[in-house]
Design a protein around this motif. Sequence first.
Motif, PDB file in Angstrom:
ATOM      1  N   GLN A  41       0.866  -1.172   0.000  1.00 51.03           N
ATOM      2  CA  GLN A  41       0.000   0.000   0.000  1.00 51.03           C
ATOM      3  C   GLN A  41       0.904   1.223   0.000  1.00 51.03           C
ATOM      4  OE1 GLN A  41      -2.641   0.904   3.404  1.00 51.03           O
ATOM      5  NE2 GLN A  41      -4.225   1.265   1.875  1.00 51.03           N
ATOM      6  N   HIS A  42       0.869   1.984  -1.087  1.00 50.97           N
ATOM      7  CA  HIS A  42       1.773   3.106  -1.257  1.00 50.97           C
ATOM      8  C   HIS A  42       1.273   4.373  -0.578  1.00 50.97           C
ATOM      9  CE1 HIS A  42       4.239   0.736  -3.956  1.00 50.97           C
ATOM     10  NE2 HIS A  42       3.130   0.324  -4.527  1.00 50.97           N
ATOM     11  N   SER A  43       0.022   4.375  -0.185  1.00 51.70           N
ATOM     12  CA  SER A  43      -0.574   5.474   0.573  1.00 51.70           C
ATOM     13  C   SER A  43      -1.849   4.944   1.215  1.00 51.70           C
ATOM     14  CB  SER A  43      -0.918   6.650  -0.347  1.00 51.70           C
ATOM     15  OG  SER A  43      -1.795   7.556   0.305  1.00 51.70           O
ATOM     16  N   PRO A  44      -2.152   5.366   2.450  1.00 51.69           N
ATOM     17  CA  PRO A  44      -3.417   4.933   3.067  1.00 51.69           C
ATOM     18  C   PRO A  44      -4.637   5.427   2.309  1.00 51.69           C
ATOM     19  CG  PRO A  44      -2.339   6.622   4.395  1.00 51.69           C
ATOM     20  CD  PRO A  44      -1.354   6.205   3.353  1.00 51.69           C
ATOM     21  N   SER A  47      -5.691   1.895  -2.558  1.00 53.42           N
ATOM     22  CA  SER A  47      -5.624   0.441  -2.398  1.00 53.42           C
ATOM     23  C   SER A  47      -4.308  -0.085  -2.948  1.00 53.42           C
ATOM     24  CB  SER A  47      -6.762  -0.231  -3.171  1.00 53.42           C
ATOM     25  OG  SER A  47      -8.009   0.303  -2.843  1.00 53.42           O
ATOM     26  N   PRO A  48      -3.870  -1.273  -2.516  1.00 54.13           N
ATOM     27  CA  PRO A  48      -2.785  -1.939  -3.240  1.00 54.13           C
ATOM     28  C   PRO A  48      -3.217  -2.183  -4.686  1.00 54.13           C
ATOM     29  CG  PRO A  48      -3.213  -3.032  -1.142  1.00 54.13           C
ATOM     30  CD  PRO A  48      -4.327  -2.067  -1.356  1.00 54.13           C
ATOM     31  N   TRP A  51      -5.297  -5.203  -5.352  1.00 51.63           N
ATOM     32  CA  TRP A  51      -6.723  -5.156  -4.991  1.00 51.63           C
ATOM     33  C   TRP A  51      -7.531  -4.599  -6.165  1.00 51.63           C
ATOM     34  CZ3 TRP A  51     -10.797  -1.829  -4.856  1.00 51.63           C
ATOM     35  CH2 TRP A  51     -11.925  -2.233  -4.147  1.00 51.63           C
ATOM     36  N   ARG A  89     -10.130   1.700   2.138  1.00 49.75           N
ATOM     37  CA  ARG A  89      -8.836   1.474   1.494  1.00 49.75           C
ATOM     38  C   ARG A  89      -7.723   1.207   2.499  1.00 49.75           C
ATOM     39  NH1 ARG A  89      -9.043   6.243  -3.172  1.00 49.75           N
ATOM     40  NH2 ARG A  89     -10.361   5.097  -4.650  1.00 49.75           N
ATOM     41  N   ARG A  92      -7.416  -2.549   3.393  1.00 54.17           N
ATOM     42  CA  ARG A  92      -7.368  -3.579   2.355  1.00 54.17           C
ATOM     43  C   ARG A  92      -6.070  -4.377   2.316  1.00 54.17           C
ATOM     44  NH1 ARG A  92     -10.562   0.145  -2.161  1.00 54.17           N
ATOM     45  NH2 ARG A  92     -12.503   0.199  -0.966  1.00 54.17           N
ATOM     46  N   PRO A  93      -4.911  -3.793   2.642  1.00 52.80           N
ATOM     47  CA  PRO A  93      -3.688  -4.611   2.627  1.00 52.80           C
ATOM     48  C   PRO A  93      -3.712  -5.767   3.627  1.00 52.80           C
ATOM     49  CG  PRO A  93      -3.143  -2.278   2.670  1.00 52.80           C
ATOM     50  CD  PRO A  93      -4.608  -2.379   2.939  1.00 52.80           C
ATOM     51  N   THR A 152      -1.986   5.910  -7.798  1.00 54.23           N
ATOM     52  CA  THR A 152      -1.128   5.105  -6.927  1.00 54.23           C
ATOM     53  C   THR A 152       0.308   5.106  -7.434  1.00 54.23           C
ATOM     54  OG1 THR A 152      -3.005   3.694  -6.334  1.00 54.23           O
ATOM     55  CG2 THR A 152      -0.802   2.814  -5.916  1.00 54.23           C
ATOM     56  N   ARG A 156       3.642   6.308  -5.452  1.00 57.12           N
ATOM     57  CA  ARG A 156       4.654   5.280  -5.191  1.00 57.12           C
ATOM     58  C   ARG A 156       6.049   5.893  -5.145  1.00 57.12           C
ATOM     59  NH1 ARG A 156       8.176   2.079  -8.100  1.00 57.12           N
ATOM     60  NH2 ARG A 156       7.689   3.277  -9.979  1.00 57.12           N
TER      61      ARG A 156
END
Length: 438
Positions: A41-44, A47-48, A51, A89, A92-93, A152, A156
Amino acid sequence: MTAPEIDVEAVRERALASLTTARDRTTLLTSCVEEPDLTAQHSPLMSPLVWDLAHIGNQEELWLLRTVGGREAMRPEIDNLYDAFEHPRAERPRLPLLPPEEARRYAAEVRGRALDLLESSAFHGTRLTEAGFAFGMIAQHEQQHDETMLITHQLRKGPQALTAPAPDPVPPFTGPAEVLVPGGPFTMGTSTEPWALDNERPAHRREVAAFHIDTTPVTNAAYQAFIEDGGYDDRRWWTPEGWAHIRQHSITAPLFWRREGGQWLRRRFGVTEVVPPDEPVLHVCWYEADAYARWAGRRLPTEAEWEKAARHDPVHNRSTRYPWGDADPAPEHANLGQRHLRPAPAGSYPAGESPLGVRQLIGDVWEWTASDFLPYPGFTAFPYKEYSEVFFGSEYKVLRGGSFAVDPVACRGTFRNWDYPIRRQIFSGFRTARSADV
């Protein structure tokens, strides 16, 4: 009165092309990085990527295979994992998500069966199947997630994974700074666009007083003038909520910008570069757009004003599908489809201007408007309330016009986007307006 005949083969070809374009983009966005970047997950806020990939397949299975095709569920045990309303989101990880290769196989198997269904569809019988709406809805849904996945990628950390050619250079724009949009009624929304989503409907008459609107979106150079004039330090330009937000989060410039060596730099998909002065400003929230407009002695346009500027043809007294007319977007009209991973310079795409001479209303950057996200008179939720109805209210502000990250299938003169006024990771910019009597 009988409904117009549907050209079944034309609908089938459009649906196939739209689904294929979306999947090609999804494949690129999920194959240009290694597995750890897909599952991280690159940011809260996001989503990954893995996903999004399986969610795309799950929604396609739900609506095309199960609902339209009446098929048995392929993987009913994963429905809950990929329900966007069940899991925010940020969490989800931690879910037992399908690993990348399994997610790819699942999405590919769903697509194969969906294309078989497309080949046998007659595109009539229910509102969901009429004119291929369900296939268009799924193509739009996938392209919307492709834009989300591109966001995303921008968030990243790490080396560049995506490349694209820059937009063609253009001479500095020397046209008028603003355009007068005459007052009077116009038709807002649509009742005839076959793949339009529920919040774009129905068409209705809207009275709009005369106003002036910027010919192009606000540029980085113009926004830098706001910064250099102390715009982020002057409470006069901000709503109370906006002032509290920028103070709490120490916001002093658009997201991804930093000042170094007397110049502004930005990070764009893993590359640090000088902020180009002639591009539309990007990654600003509604509060920033509103504050800039106040500083400039102007305001944000309302949603109705934006749509009138984009669609009203005063010569023929009608609303067109796009600023340039009714033809589908072509490369000369607008910067769409992630073919350039940045906005084009202000003043680009003269072939895409509106009858009144407003440019870049479609593509480049989503444009914040002054309006809350509300239903049109006569709105009916379709095919499910969670697409639009649950978001109506003053919490969300409307954005219009699409960005360089949006595919033409998910961008129209009537298309409505919405988000919280604090959001900056999205590909958002703005233009300003003023009433004609000001």
